[in-house]
Design an enzyme around this catalytic site. Structure first.
Site, PDB file in Angstrom:
ATOM      1  N   LYS A  59      -4.740   0.410  -8.881  1.00  0.00           N
ATOM      2  CA  LYS A  59      -4.760  -0.487 -10.048  1.00  0.00           C
ATOM      3  C   LYS A  59      -5.703  -1.639  -9.730  1.00  0.00           C
ATOM      4  O   LYS A  59      -5.331  -2.589  -9.046  1.00  0.00           O
ATOM      5  CB  LYS A  59      -3.370  -1.051 -10.342  1.00  0.00           C
ATOM      6  N   GLU A  92      -3.108  -8.117   2.067  1.00  0.00           N
ATOM      7  CA  GLU A  92      -4.263  -8.970   2.370  1.00  0.00           C
ATOM      8  C   GLU A  92      -4.231 -10.111   1.372  1.00  0.00           C
ATOM      9  O   GLU A  92      -4.502  -9.913   0.195  1.00  0.00           O
ATOM     10  CB  GLU A  92      -5.563  -8.166   2.227  1.00  0.00           C
ATOM     11  N   GLU A 152      -4.946 -23.222  -1.543  1.00  0.00           N
ATOM     12  CA  GLU A 152      -6.174 -22.448  -1.721  1.00  0.00           C
ATOM     13  C   GLU A 152      -6.791 -22.824  -3.069  1.00  0.00           C
ATOM     14  O   GLU A 152      -6.144 -22.705  -4.105  1.00  0.00           O
ATOM     15  CB  GLU A 152      -5.842 -20.955  -1.698  1.00  0.00           C
ATOM     16  N   CYS A 185     -11.716 -14.568  -0.198  1.00  0.00           N
ATOM     17  CA  CYS A 185     -10.518 -14.921   0.585  1.00  0.00           C
ATOM     18  C   CYS A 185     -10.879 -15.529   1.927  1.00  0.00           C
ATOM     19  O   CYS A 185     -10.142 -16.354   2.460  1.00  0.00           O
ATOM     20  CB  CYS A 185      -9.663 -13.685   0.771  1.00  0.00           C
TER      21      CYS A 185
HETATM   22  P1  NAD Z   1      -3.191 -11.859  -7.950  1.00  0.00           P
HETATM   23  O1  NAD Z   1      -2.124 -11.778  -6.926  1.00  0.00           O
HETATM   24  O2  NAD Z   1      -2.932 -12.615  -9.183  1.00  0.00           O
HETATM   25  O3  NAD Z   1      -3.601 -10.381  -8.443  1.00  0.00           O
HETATM   26  C1  NAD Z   1      -3.966  -9.367  -7.541  1.00  0.00           C
HETATM   27  C2  NAD Z   1      -3.630  -8.016  -8.148  1.00  0.00           C
HETATM   28  O4  NAD Z   1      -2.214  -7.916  -8.283  1.00  0.00           O
HETATM   29  C3  NAD Z   1      -4.198  -7.810  -9.542  1.00  0.00           C
HETATM   30  O5  NAD Z   1      -4.609  -6.462  -9.686  1.00  0.00           O
HETATM   31  C4  NAD Z   1      -3.016  -8.105 -10.433  1.00  0.00           C
HETATM   32  O6  NAD Z   1      -3.090  -7.477 -11.694  1.00  0.00           O
HETATM   33  C5  NAD Z   1      -1.873  -7.542  -9.607  1.00  0.00           C
HETATM   34  N1  NAD Z   1      -0.550  -8.085  -9.923  1.00  0.00           N
HETATM   35  C6  NAD Z   1      -0.234  -9.246 -10.562  1.00  0.00           C
HETATM   36  N2  NAD Z   1       1.100  -9.383 -10.645  1.00  0.00           N
HETATM   37  C7  NAD Z   1       1.645  -8.303 -10.040  1.00  0.00           C
HETATM   38  C8  NAD Z   1       2.995  -7.886  -9.784  1.00  0.00           C
HETATM   39  N3  NAD Z   1       4.032  -8.614 -10.173  1.00  0.00           N
HETATM   40  N4  NAD Z   1       3.198  -6.740  -9.106  1.00  0.00           N
HETATM   41  C9  NAD Z   1       2.138  -6.012  -8.676  1.00  0.00           C
HETATM   42  N5  NAD Z   1       0.855  -6.349  -8.901  1.00  0.00           N
HETATM   43  C10 NAD Z   1       0.606  -7.480  -9.577  1.00  0.00           C
HETATM   44  O7  NAD Z   1      -4.482 -12.380  -7.199  1.00  0.00           O
HETATM   45  P2  NAD Z   1      -5.902 -12.718  -7.846  1.00  0.00           P
HETATM   46  O8  NAD Z   1      -5.864 -14.082  -8.407  1.00  0.00           O
HETATM   47  O9  NAD Z   1      -6.351 -11.609  -8.711  1.00  0.00           O
HETATM   48  O10 NAD Z   1      -6.831 -12.681  -6.554  1.00  0.00           O
HETATM   49  C11 NAD Z   1      -7.151 -13.802  -5.825  1.00  0.00           C
HETATM   50  C12 NAD Z   1      -6.270 -13.888  -4.598  1.00  0.00           C
HETATM   51  O11 NAD Z   1      -6.480 -12.756  -3.780  1.00  0.00           O
HETATM   52  C13 NAD Z   1      -6.613 -15.093  -3.736  1.00  0.00           C
HETATM   53  O12 NAD Z   1      -5.430 -15.695  -3.284  1.00  0.00           O
HETATM   54  C14 NAD Z   1      -7.375 -14.483  -2.585  1.00  0.00           C
HETATM   55  O13 NAD Z   1      -7.361 -15.243  -1.401  1.00  0.00           O
HETATM   56  C15 NAD Z   1      -6.687 -13.168  -2.431  1.00  0.00           C
HETATM   57  N6  NAD Z   1      -7.562 -12.222  -1.740  1.00  0.00           N
HETATM   58  C16 NAD Z   1      -7.258 -11.863  -0.453  1.00  0.00           C
HETATM   59  C17 NAD Z   1      -8.104 -11.009   0.247  1.00  0.00           C
HETATM   60  C18 NAD Z   1      -7.843 -10.623   1.679  1.00  0.00           C
HETATM   61  O14 NAD Z   1      -8.482  -9.701   2.157  1.00  0.00           O
HETATM   62  N7  NAD Z   1      -6.954 -11.280   2.387  1.00  0.00           N
HETATM   63  C19 NAD Z   1      -9.242 -10.508  -0.389  1.00  0.00           C
HETATM   64  C20 NAD Z   1      -9.510 -10.905  -1.687  1.00  0.00           C
HETATM   65  C21 NAD Z   1      -8.658 -11.748  -2.360  1.00  0.00           C
END
Ligand code: NAD
Length: 547
Positions: free
Chosen positions: A211, A284, A416, A318
């Site tokens: 997804k 991650e 962040e 990230c």
């Molecule tokens: P997010 O957690 O809002 O969303 C990430 C994914 O999870 C999306 O596909 C979203 O639709 C899905 N999602 C949302 N609610 C959910 C639920 N209840 N159950 C399951 N899935 C759900 O994060 P974002 O804002 O899209 O991404 C940015 C974040 O990701 C930042 O905090 C960034 O640091 C982190 N990030 C981490 C890494 C890493 O490798 N550590 C890499 C990239 C981004």
């Protein structure tokens, strides 16, 4: 520098957009609409697992705000169907020799490099990042494809292990695929965070139900198309699209293992849901990464590296740096160099190389960035450069921003930001810099600049982050596909890349074959003699270092 879509952040080189001008259509340049055509959207979305009458959700191009695509929305029932298809296809895929599966990754590597321009267009259209930052994704995914294409066989092959009784017990550790991996990915590095994790899962014999974030689903679909062209059976990679809180839980509920990348808040929910099913998960998550400039650093190199560290993908990375700890003795000299470079950065919307930074992806990101900067300034911080939105360039642009005078309680120091904002802190000693860098619940990435690389590595050992880069921002560690990458503390659980990055997608299985004699009283021995014999044997084995 020419063209309305390019502007240094000072604004002095940014001519006003002419009336009726289209910021994405400089003379001879391709527009977002040229790159993402209705035909492309129709072709790509055919691969989404969603019913024929599925609801649609519109995505918008961050560069302009115009509608990019109307994407079908999967339901939880569609997710269940995706798992059914993936499970059926996984059996034959897993039955292939590892080398056959790995060969698909190597062919994909070549295809991705050859077709990179089409992929870069889609990434830019969906994320609004500068092309050079989109290319970082190609670089990372090609690295992962090559690494696992070459090394999967070695990681996965059966290994002889010392048996229960030397000679009599023949023991092998084998690796079996988990089955179907549920993969949930964010929008910020859509190519890397879909394909980069899926590739080792495939090499290990799994299928994937993925997804992606709706905003960047076309990138995931485009890269899936390339992998299928390289030989991946289409049903082995299922893509579902939909609202995170609706479709995400269904993805977790069907999975044999969950690979999640996203925010710490969502990661916790995903982990709890997976734990309730006794299903493993790698997470991650977010970061609040620090860069240390030691007193002996090459300040020009450090300033140039810090620009990349802080502003790649407009800080929506990230592992990007949001805190700079600089030795007081060199702070002014470093900041002169750093702020001059940041002030000269070219912001742009072209689907071409040339810009140093692009747009933020969404209104939500713009609001967080604005809130963090405004709150810091209200509480006494100073803007050294940047500090404003740039609606003249595009609806979601914000200038690369450097803040001074931030204290350790402000949100811009503790939370962040995930945007183009960095704050500077002066330190009197290395100890102080290390201590303050570690004073966060996160632990993803850090960066140390010094002419003494041995000292740099010694400091790295004291930093509580999953990756540390010495004299580089993040690409040295992230690009080392053979070595693990991931977070400590609130930055996550588990690792991608290296052995851990593929073995997480497998179950270890021990197969032990007992020969000649059982591990029990035999040959007329009673229990007491058996115990005495084994006690002597164990002592002898230790003395002879046999076991
Ligand atoms: P997010 O957690 O809002 O969303 C990430 C994914 O999870 C999306 O596909 C979203 O639709 C899905 N999602 C949302 N609610 C959910 C639920 N209840 N159950 C399951 N899935 C759900 O994060 P974002 O804002 O899209 O991404 C940015 C974040 O990701 C930042 O905090 C960034 O640091 C982190 N990030 C981490 C890494 C890493 O490798 N550590 C890499 C990239 C981004």
């Amino acid at each position: 520098m020419t063209g309305i879509e390019q502007g240094s952040q000072s604004g002095t080189e940014t001519p006003k957009a002419p009336r009726g001008g289209n910021p994405t259509a400089p003379a001879g340049g391709r527009t977002v609409a040229d790159a993402v055509t209705p035909d492309l959207v129709a072709r790509l979305t055919r691969a989404v697992t969603a019913g024929p009458g599925a609801a649609r959700a519109a995505t918008r191009a961050p560069f302009t705000g115009e509608v990019l695509a109307e994407l079908p929305q999967s339901t939880p029932a569609d997710v269940a169907e995706a798992y059914r298809r993936a499970r059926a296809a996984q059996r034959d895929w897993a039955a292939l020799p590892v080398r056959r599966r790995a060969a698909v990754l190597l062919r994909f590597h070549d295809l991705l490099l050859r077709r990179q321009d089409e992929v870069l267009d889609v990434i830019q259209a969906e994320t609004g990042k500068a092309r050079v930052h989109a290319f970082e994704e190609v670089l990372a995914v090609a690295g992962a494809a090559r690494h696992y294409g070459r090394a999967a066989d070695g990681y996965l092959r059966d290994r002889r292990r010392g048996g229960a009784v030397p000679v009599l017990t023949h023991t092998v550790e084998a690796r079996r695929p988990k089955g179907v991996i549920g993969q949930i990915s964010p929008w910020n590095y859509p190519l890397e965070l879909c394909a980069g994790d899926a590739l080792p899962a495939f090499a290990a014999g799994n299928a994937v139900v993925n997804k992606p974030d709706t905003q960047t689903a076309l990138t995931a679909l485009r890269v899936r198309e390339l992998l299928v062209e390289a030989g991946l059976p289409p049903e082995v990679w299922q893509i579902v699209i939909g609202d995170g809180p609706v479709v995400g839980p269904a993805v977790v509920d069907g999975a044999d293992y969950v690979s999640f990348t996203g925010s710490t808040r969502t990661g916790r929910e995903v982990a709890q849901r997976a734990a309730a099913r006794l299903v493993g998960a790698s997470l991650e998550l977010g970061g609040k990464n620090a860069l240390l400039v030691l007193a002996d650093a090459d300040l020009d190199r450090a300033a140039e590296g810090a620009v990349r560290a802080c502003f790649s993908s407009a800080g929506q990375l990230c592992i990007s740096i949001e805190r700079l700890y600089v030795h007081r003795a060199v702070a002014d000299a470093f900041l002169d160099r750093f702020t001059a470079r940041v002030g000269a950065m070219r912001l742009g919307t072209r689907l071409a190389y040339g810009a140093d930074m692009g747009s933020l992806v969404s209104r939500r990101q713009l609001e967080t960035v604005t809130r963090h900067v405004d709150e810091a300034v209200r509480n006494g911080a100073t803007v050294l450069t940047g500090g404003r939105a740039r609606p003249d360039l595009g609806p979601l642009f914000y200038e690369p921003t450097v803040l001074d005078g931030v204290d350790d309680t402000m949100a811009v120091c503790t939370e962040e930001t995930f945007g183009p904002v960095v704050s500077v802190y002066r330190c009197d000693t290395e100890e102080e810099a290390v201590e303050r860098a570690n004073a966060t619940r996160y632990g993803l990435n850090s960066s140390v600049w010094t002419r003494d690389t041995r000292r740099g590595r010694a400091i790295a050992a004291r930093l509580r982050t999953g990756t540390v880069n010495v004299n580089e921002a993040y690409a040295a560690a992230y690009g080392s596909s053979a070595s693990p990458m991931g977070g400590m503390g609130d930055s996550g659980l588990g690792r991608r890349h290296g052995a851990e990055g593929i073995l997480r997608f497998t179950e270890a299985q021990t197969i032990a074959t007992q020969r000649l004699l059982p591990i029990a009283p035999s040959l007329g021995m009673d229990d007491e003699r058996f115990a005495a014999f084994f006690t002597r044997s164990l002592r002898a084995l230790k003395a002879l270092r046999l076991k």
